[in-house]
Design an enzyme around this catalytic site. Sequence first.
Site, PDB file in Angstrom:
ATOM      1  CD  GLU A   1      -2.981  -1.198   2.224  1.00  0.00           C
ATOM      2  OE1 GLU A   1      -4.084  -1.724   2.013  1.00  0.00           O
ATOM      3  OE2 GLU A   1      -2.678  -0.696   3.336  1.00  0.00           O
TER       4      GLU A   1
ATOM      5  CD  GLU B   1      -3.606  -6.224   2.493  1.00  0.00           C
ATOM      6  OE1 GLU B   1      -4.482  -5.587   3.132  1.00  0.00           O
ATOM      7  OE2 GLU B   1      -2.391  -5.984   2.584  1.00  0.00           O
TER       8      GLU B   1
END
Length: 483
Positions: free
Chosen positions: A188, A381
């Site tokens: 991220e 995810e």
Amino acid sequence: MGLKKGFLWGGAIAANQVEGAWNIDGKGPSVADVATYKPNVDVKDYKKQVGVTSESIDKALHTKDTEYYPKRRGIDFYHRYPEDIKLFGELGFKTLRISIAWSRLFPTGEEKEANPLGIKFYKKVFHEMHKYNIEPLVTLSHYEMPLYLAIKYNGWSDRRVISMFRRFCDSCFYEFKDDVKYWLTFNEIDSVTRHPFTSAGIIPDESENLLQDEYQAFHHQFVASALVTKDCHKIIPGSKVGCMLTKLTDYPNSSDPRDVLTSFNKNVMNYFAGDVQVFGEYPPLVLNFFKKNNLHIEITDKDRQILRNNTVDFVSFSYYMSTVSSYDKGNLELTAGNTIVGGKNPHLKTTDWGWTVDPIGLRISLLELYDRYHKPLFIVENGMGAKDTLTDDKKVHDDYRIDYFREHFREMIKAVDAGVDLMGYTSWAPIDLVSASTSQMSKRYGFIYVDEDDLGKGTLNRYKKDSFDWYQKVIASNGKNLD
């Protein structure tokens, strides 16, 4: 058409949330080891409450407590990995996404040689994965940089950290070149401005200009990612390196053009990190943002060449929820999300932690990303945190989790049928672990229940939930059996 043969089904975990063993076998403290237990975070003051200060770091360094600092204990994967990987093998995993803790190999980050005990541990983990024909997908930086680098250099705001990260990554490539062919650079990576300490080791009260330091850290991570992508391709022929983005899908709150514009501007910045790593250059609108905000980011001609010549092979991302935006923030009810607080969509249900459940948003995200980047995608995810109950006969009846995944898989397959090139899917997380933002165990994601509470009490025994058997059937049928 359905999913292609060889689709990589699996799950995803991170070292700092599962391993424990935070101060043994030569491991140094990481930024995750000073993260505190925060059970009652107010969405209206989220960023302030999950942040850190120089004082809180100093306090953490003077204690070996693992109750208040839950990521130090995790779920003891460091000692229980054979049991856990065996369960993942029973699920039928084709891949398992893990991360390598930088400070387990280089305790301060400044060492010239890797800690042999750290290398030995990960070699054993990979050996165990291959025993069950599980392909490793490895994240090199997943919110766990050495704490020493945060204190000494204010993290990634300092260009010198690039060479230290490159040394760590090259050690991983040389040591594990026979074990791993799929790599991700930064987890991220776009999250630097949302949680600068966790993502980039920036201590806010040590910065004279926090926004300047955040975007300079962004740039240093982009350059580092490009350099290690180049190194990986050279050291491990046939390897594939991807970026990893937070897919923060946002909708206008209404058809009012001012709401549409507000949402558009938000999404421009959400795509910024992906654009740099896929296209190899900064988007003009982002460069103008720097100018308007008087941000003087040091970007050399050599940096530009490195970015241009070393773009990623594929795009991976997390997707949990969506938000809505309005030009008039007073029109919005706020709700929590993945490292953000955003407008709550009244058309959607929410989880126990207030995150909106938006399966169609996953399909939209896949279509948007593929249309923009024309690169293979990988969902690394996706999942829901819930309050699970372990019954007296050691069962967890989590139909709500099965419903969540079923609906997301249906939309995922529709995106593939529309033409999206999707490599695989790894749920977050296949086993209960310490949550990223609030360090709770009670926020449970897994198909496997771990008997540990928020304060670290429990047997640590593992129990299969109802969703375990369901996901096993999904994988065996390559997504055809979702009943």
